[in-house]
Design a protein around this motif. Structure first.
Motif, short mmCIF file in Angstrom:
data_model
loop_
_atom_site.label_atom_id
_atom_site.label_comp_id
_atom_site.label_asym_id
_atom_site.label_seq_id
_atom_site.Cartn_x
_atom_site.Cartn_y
_atom_site.Cartn_z
N GLN A 13 0.86 -1.19 0.00
CA GLN A 13 0.00 0.00 0.00
C GLN A 13 0.90 1.24 0.00
O GLN A 13 1.47 1.63 1.01
CB GLN A 13 -0.90 0.01 1.23
N ARG A 46 -7.62 -1.39 -8.48
CA ARG A 46 -8.10 -2.05 -7.26
C ARG A 46 -9.63 -2.02 -7.18
O ARG A 46 -10.26 -3.01 -6.81
CB ARG A 46 -7.47 -1.38 -6.03
N ASP A 122 0.33 -5.02 2.56
CA ASP A 122 -0.43 -3.78 2.53
C ASP A 122 0.40 -2.61 3.07
O ASP A 122 1.58 -2.48 2.77
CB ASP A 122 -1.75 -3.96 3.30
N ARG A 123 -0.20 -1.75 3.89
CA ARG A 123 0.51 -0.55 4.35
C ARG A 123 1.65 -0.89 5.29
O ARG A 123 2.64 -0.16 5.36
CB ARG A 123 -0.47 0.41 5.03
N GLY A 232 -2.14 3.11 8.65
CA GLY A 232 -2.84 2.83 7.40
C GLY A 232 -4.18 2.18 7.70
O GLY A 232 -4.27 1.31 8.57
N SER A 234 -6.86 0.25 5.43
CA SER A 234 -7.10 -0.29 4.09
C SER A 234 -8.40 -1.08 4.10
O SER A 234 -8.73 -1.72 5.10
CB SER A 234 -5.93 -1.18 3.67
N ARG A 265 -7.07 3.91 2.14
CA ARG A 265 -7.10 3.54 0.72
C ARG A 265 -7.61 2.11 0.54
O ARG A 265 -7.53 1.29 1.46
CB ARG A 265 -5.69 3.62 0.10
N THR A 267 -7.51 -1.68 -0.49
CA THR A 267 -6.44 -2.66 -0.44
C THR A 267 -6.24 -3.32 -1.79
O THR A 267 -7.01 -3.10 -2.73
CB THR A 267 -6.71 -3.73 0.64
N SER A 268 -5.22 -4.13 -1.91
CA SER A 268 -4.88 -4.77 -3.18
C SER A 268 -5.74 -6.01 -3.43
O SER A 268 -6.32 -6.58 -2.50
CB SER A 268 -3.41 -5.20 -3.16
#
Length: 287
Positions: A13, A46, A122-123, A232, A234, A265, A267-268
């Motif tokens: 992230q 995403r 992630d972050r 973060g 996510s 934000r 996530t993937s």
């Protein structure tokens, strides 16, 4: 002085601004949705992934980057004699770091490429990448950077709320345990990744459990006030903007300490495909 570069994978992230500022190379994972293969972040975003996941006949599959792509990336980054620090998604979640080790062997660059299993994603993986990037900008050497990243890694926390267990059961990430949990009505679970292992930390029912989760996380951040500088948040959502409850969560963190930088934000796909719709994670570290 030898130049130092950074590579990571697309489960990380990071904002586009961070990637550009620090010239970070992101190697994309592959995604398969109903027999169609996409390249993460290249031909599918995403949010597009989440919308397609909701309509898919089967649970999407994510896979590590082709080893040839990693080989090409390593050759390109080391061509000018640079050292490379590679920070990748935890091996409990993906074989990417193992593929990267094979690519290093194939390219004969073990003396130039330094790989790190982030033990997370992630972050939190992003925090490790940013730590290395900021240290490079300060002129620090490889050994010092690797030691600093390891220090950050040891203090990181991932706290994830899974609202809908359907995807995580289908994906088999938690084995038979998840199936037993899912048999209960309206069960939600909290996942954590201590020492790189994905575990069910707590389980409970409905919104009350989620509210208790939020309060536990906020209490921990408050208890570490002055030590937490970045957080973060996510999430997985069908909406085009961040859910209001998570924006409110961000505001509450900032009320605890206005100096904390909070990034909210999506996530993937690598995480969303298993976490499922409406899942969210809070990731932070102490230093």
């Amino acid at each position: 002085m030898t130049k130092i570069k950074i590579m990571t994978d697309s489960s990380v992230q990071l904002t586009p601004e961070e990637i550009e500022k620090y010239n970070i190379t992101v190697i994309p994972l592959s995604i398969m949705i109903d027999d169609h293969t996409y390249t993460d972040g290249v031909d599918i975003s995403r949010h597009e992934f989440v919308l397609k996941m909701m309509k898919a006949k089967e649970l999407p599959k994510t896979s590590q980057p082709p080893i040839g792509r990693i080989v090409e990336t390593i050759k390109k980054l080391t061509a000018d004699g640079s050292d490379v620090i590679g920070i990748f998604i935890g091996k409990a979640l993906s074989g990417t770091v193992i593929a990267a080790k094979q690519a290093v062997e194939l390219t004969g660059t073990a003396d130039k490429v330094h790989l790190i299993d982030s033990q997370i994603t992630d972050r939190a993986e992003g925090f490790q990448v940013l730590t290395a990037a900021r240290d490079i900008a300060k002129g620090k050497g490889v050994k010092e950077i690797l030691a600093h990243v390891e220090q950050i890694q040891k203090s990181e926390k991932l706290r994830m709320m899974i609202v809908n267990l359907e995807n995580i059961v289908k994906g088999g990430r938690l084995g038979p345990v998840s199936g037993k949990i899912a048999s209960f009505l309206n069960i939600r679970i909290e996942l954590q990744m201590p020492d790189g292992k994905l575990i069910v930390a707590k389980k409970g029912r409905g919104k009350k459990f989620t509210r208790a989760f939020d309060e536990r996380v906020l209490a921990d951040i408050a208890a570490n006030k002055g030590k937490v500088s970045e957080v973060g948040i996510s999430y997985v959502s069908a909406g085009e903007t961040a859910p209001e409850n998570l924006l409110e969560f961000k505001r509450r963190i900032e009320e605890i300490d206005s100096t904390i930088d909070v990034l909210v934000r999506e996530t993937s796909p690598a995480i969303a495909t298993h976490a499922g719709l409406d899942a969210y994670a809070v990731l932070y570290y102490t230093e």
